[in-house]
Scaffold this motif. Structure first.
Motif, PDB file in Angstrom:
ATOM      1  N   LEU A 247       0.802  -1.220   0.000  1.00 53.02           N
ATOM      2  CA  LEU A 247       0.000   0.000   0.000  1.00 53.02           C
ATOM      3  C   LEU A 247       0.839   1.277   0.000  1.00 53.02           C
ATOM      4  CD1 LEU A 247      -2.757  -1.011   2.554  1.00 53.02           C
ATOM      5  CD2 LEU A 247      -2.954  -0.915   0.079  1.00 53.02           C
ATOM      6  N   ARG A 248       2.019   1.195   0.538  1.00 48.66           N
ATOM      7  CA  ARG A 248       2.909   2.347   0.701  1.00 48.66           C
ATOM      8  C   ARG A 248       2.255   3.416   1.571  1.00 48.66           C
ATOM      9  NH1 ARG A 248       4.408   1.199  -4.964  1.00 48.66           N
ATOM     10  NH2 ARG A 248       6.429   0.190  -4.860  1.00 48.66           N
ATOM     11  N   ARG A 249       2.865   4.547   1.683  1.00 46.30           N
ATOM     12  CA  ARG A 249       2.399   5.609   2.598  1.00 46.30           C
ATOM     13  C   ARG A 249       1.045   6.178   2.176  1.00 46.30           C
ATOM     14  NH1 ARG A 249       2.594   5.952   7.392  1.00 46.30           N
ATOM     15  NH2 ARG A 249       1.211   7.636   7.852  1.00 46.30           N
ATOM     16  N   LYS A 250       0.865   6.424   0.900  1.00 49.91           N
ATOM     17  CA  LYS A 250      -0.381   7.018   0.396  1.00 49.91           C
ATOM     18  C   LYS A 250      -1.564   6.070   0.643  1.00 49.91           C
ATOM     19  CE  LYS A 250      -2.205  10.346  -2.173  1.00 49.91           C
ATOM     20  NZ  LYS A 250      -2.239  11.733  -1.805  1.00 49.91           N
ATOM     21  N   GLY A 251      -1.378   4.812   0.373  1.00 55.25           N
ATOM     22  CA  GLY A 251      -2.443   3.831   0.587  1.00 55.25           C
ATOM     23  C   GLY A 251      -2.797   3.692   2.057  1.00 55.25           C
ATOM     24  N   LEU A 252      -1.782   3.738   2.928  1.00 58.40           N
ATOM     25  CA  LEU A 252      -2.040   3.660   4.365  1.00 58.40           C
ATOM     26  C   LEU A 252      -2.794   4.886   4.861  1.00 58.40           C
ATOM     27  CD1 LEU A 252       1.323   2.139   5.651  1.00 58.40           C
ATOM     28  CD2 LEU A 252      -0.903   1.013   5.466  1.00 58.40           C
ATOM     29  N   ASP A 253      -2.476   6.057   4.306  1.00 59.74           N
ATOM     30  CA  ASP A 253      -3.202   7.275   4.674  1.00 59.74           C
ATOM     31  C   ASP A 253      -4.671   7.179   4.265  1.00 59.74           C
ATOM     32  OD1 ASP A 253      -0.995   8.441   5.818  1.00 59.74           O
ATOM     33  OD2 ASP A 253      -0.490   9.640   4.034  1.00 59.74           O
TER      34      ASP A 253
END
Length: 87
Positions: free
Chosen positions: A52-58
């Motif tokens: 997910l990386r950072r953007k997906g987690l946000d």
């Protein structure tokens, strides 16, 4: 521990519903499904974070916050309805 306000709120909403055997079995199935899903998320957390990386987690964080807010408003409005319009 994975029991937080969302879990407690969900159990309160489910517990306030009908107490028939069918309802109790559905609640048990829902809780079992939630436990399995949370366990799977915890086991695969590292892989999901990489995917997910950072953007997906946000985005996921905001969606879960929205779900929790909807659950809280349902609980509050249900309580107000019960207080104001007693049967």
């Amino acid at each position: 521990y994975t029991v937080g306000p969302g879990t407690i709120g969900t159990l309160l909403v489910m517990g306030a519903s009908d107490n028939s055997m069918q309802t109790r079995l559905m609640v048990l199935a829902a809780i079992t499904t939630a436990v399995v899903a949370i366990g799977a998320l915890l086991i695969f957390a590292d892989a999901l974070e990489r995917l997910l990386r950072r953007k997906g987690l946000d985005i996921l964080s905001k969606l879960t916050g929205l779900f929790l807010a909807a659950l809280a408003s349902q609980l509050i409005l249900g309580g107000m309805r019960n207080v104001l319009f007693k049967n």
